[in-house]
Design a protein around this motif. Structure first.
Motif, short mmCIF file in Angstrom:
data_model
loop_
_atom_site.label_atom_id
_atom_site.label_comp_id
_atom_site.label_asym_id
_atom_site.label_seq_id
_atom_site.Cartn_x
_atom_site.Cartn_y
_atom_site.Cartn_z
N CYS A 29 0.85 -1.19 0.00
CA CYS A 29 0.00 0.00 0.00
C CYS A 29 0.88 1.24 0.00
CB CYS A 29 -0.91 0.00 1.23
SG CYS A 29 -1.78 1.56 1.43
N GLY A 31 0.06 4.07 0.83
CA GLY A 31 -0.31 4.94 1.95
C GLY A 31 0.33 4.50 3.25
N CYS A 32 0.20 3.23 3.62
CA CYS A 32 0.67 2.78 4.94
C CYS A 32 1.75 1.71 4.85
CB CYS A 32 -0.51 2.25 5.76
SG CYS A 32 -1.25 0.76 5.05
N CYS A 48 -7.26 0.21 0.40
CA CYS A 48 -6.54 -0.43 1.51
C CYS A 48 -7.44 -0.50 2.74
CB CYS A 48 -5.28 0.36 1.83
SG CYS A 48 -4.43 -0.22 3.30
N HIS A 50 -6.45 -1.07 5.69
CA HIS A 50 -5.76 -0.57 6.88
C HIS A 50 -5.90 0.96 6.98
CE1 HIS A 50 -3.91 -4.45 7.62
NE2 HIS A 50 -3.56 -4.50 6.34
N CYS A 51 -5.61 1.64 5.86
CA CYS A 51 -5.54 3.11 5.93
C CYS A 51 -6.51 3.79 4.98
CB CYS A 51 -4.11 3.57 5.62
SG CYS A 51 -3.65 3.34 3.90
N HIS A 53 -6.43 4.00 1.86
CA HIS A 53 -5.80 4.57 0.67
C HIS A 53 -6.45 3.97 -0.58
CE1 HIS A 53 -2.45 6.36 -1.64
NE2 HIS A 53 -2.64 5.32 -2.43
ZN LIG Z 1 -2.80 1.32 3.45
#
Ligand SMILES: [Zn+2]
Length: 317
Positions: A29, A31-32, A48, A50-51, A53
């Motif tokens: 990712c 982003g993270c 994503c 998680h974040c 993104h």
């Molecule tokens: Zn992410």
């Protein structure tokens, strides 16, 4: 031994390497920096978990997520002249084009589709960043014109989804000519009284941001998308000033009035259906039309005999 090392071993290696697992099972990712399993990522529309993104998504996946049931009919785009300038930089443009065609299985960086969204007919033109950075050459211009004409022909709204680095440099001036050309395409939709909505995906820059991508009746953008004309570094070097955080991001542009809404990918289809409903339902609901009709009739009814005589004169002369 030579026969074994020179002939048998390469054969075996070739066999083994072909059956190897694809390299892109996992994706990092941006982003993270978490590793994301490709199936989970695709199932989550390449967002994503998680974040949040929004990773880039191909044109075909985009069309599938927008249309009802993922069903649509692809509209054929007239074949453009390949490599009109016989351009060559480090490689021949013709070779780059063939590679991109082999990689994506498409002729160029645009897909035009006709189908329904929320039960209403829509024509969607989607750019594919995987194809030479979604750059706009003659073929992409042709694609937008095709989409606009299809929308006008069937009386359907048009949606353009942009993901592009800008004009295709290898087509020189011809790629720049696609800016006015695609602007005319949008005008044709507008003149037919049909809505034209733009979805700005990451990234939308250069000649694409300077033409059809900024002409929407409503402009949506995906979270975190980079949207601008020149790149951040070029601007900073030119004006010799550092730019604010989030400059050229979708949210920044929304806060400054360039973009109407930043819509997460999971809500994009519903948002578009709602917007199309509002834009296409308006004329039916409007009251003034019936009110003016009787007035016109009364005005017409009185001068009919006189007018008719004059019309007759005109026809004879
Ligand atoms: Zn992410």
């Amino acid at each position: 031994m030579n026969w074994l090392t020179n002939f048998v071993r390469p054969r075996i290696q070739a066999l083994v390497s072909k059956t190897e697992v694809p390299e892109n099972l996992w994706e990092k990712c941006p982003g993270c920096e978490q590793m994301l399993f490709h199936r989970e990522l695709d199932a989550n529309l390449r967002v994503c978990h998680h974040c949040n993104h929004h990773l880039r998504i191909g044109a075909e996946a985009r069309l599938k997520m927008l249309f009802d049931g993922g069903d649509f009919a692809l509209i054929e785009i007239p074949k453009a002249v390949i490599d009109p300038l016989r351009f060559r930089d480090r490689r021949r443009y013709g070779e780059r084009l063939r590679d991109a065609q082999a990689k994506t299985g498409r002729d160029d960086a645009i897909m035009v589709a006709d189908g329904t969204m929320g039960g209403s007919r829509v024509v969607v033109a989607a750019l594919d960043f995987d194809f030479l950075g979604g750059s706009m050459g003659v073929a992409v211009g042709d694609g937008l014109l095709t989409a606009a004409r299809q929308a006008v022909a069937v009386g359907a709204p048009m949606i353009a989804v942009s993901a592009s680095g800008g004009a295709r440099m290898q087509e020189g001036i011809l790629s720049l000519m696609q800016m006015p050309r695609t602007t005319i395409a949008v005008d044709e939709v507008r003149e037919a009284g049909l809505p034209y909505i733009v979805v700005l995906a990451d990234p939308t820059t250069g000649g694409v941001s300077a033409s059809f991508a900024m002409l929407g009746d409503v402009t949506l953008a995906e979270p975190g998308a980079i949207i601008g004309f020149a790149g951040r570094r070029v601007i900073e070097e030119t004006i010799r000033e550092s730019l604010p955080d989030g400059f050229q991001r979708a949210e920044y542009l929304r806060d400054h009035g360039v973009v109407d809404m930043v819509v997460p990918r999971h809500q994009l289809r519903d948002t578009l259906i709602r917007l199309l409903g509002l834009l296409t339902a308006a004329p039916k609901v409007a009251e003034p039309a019936p009110a003016t009709e009787p007035v016109v009739e009364i005005v017409d009814a009185e001068p009919v005999p006189g007018k008719g005589a004059r019309d007759g004169d005109g026809a004879q002369s």
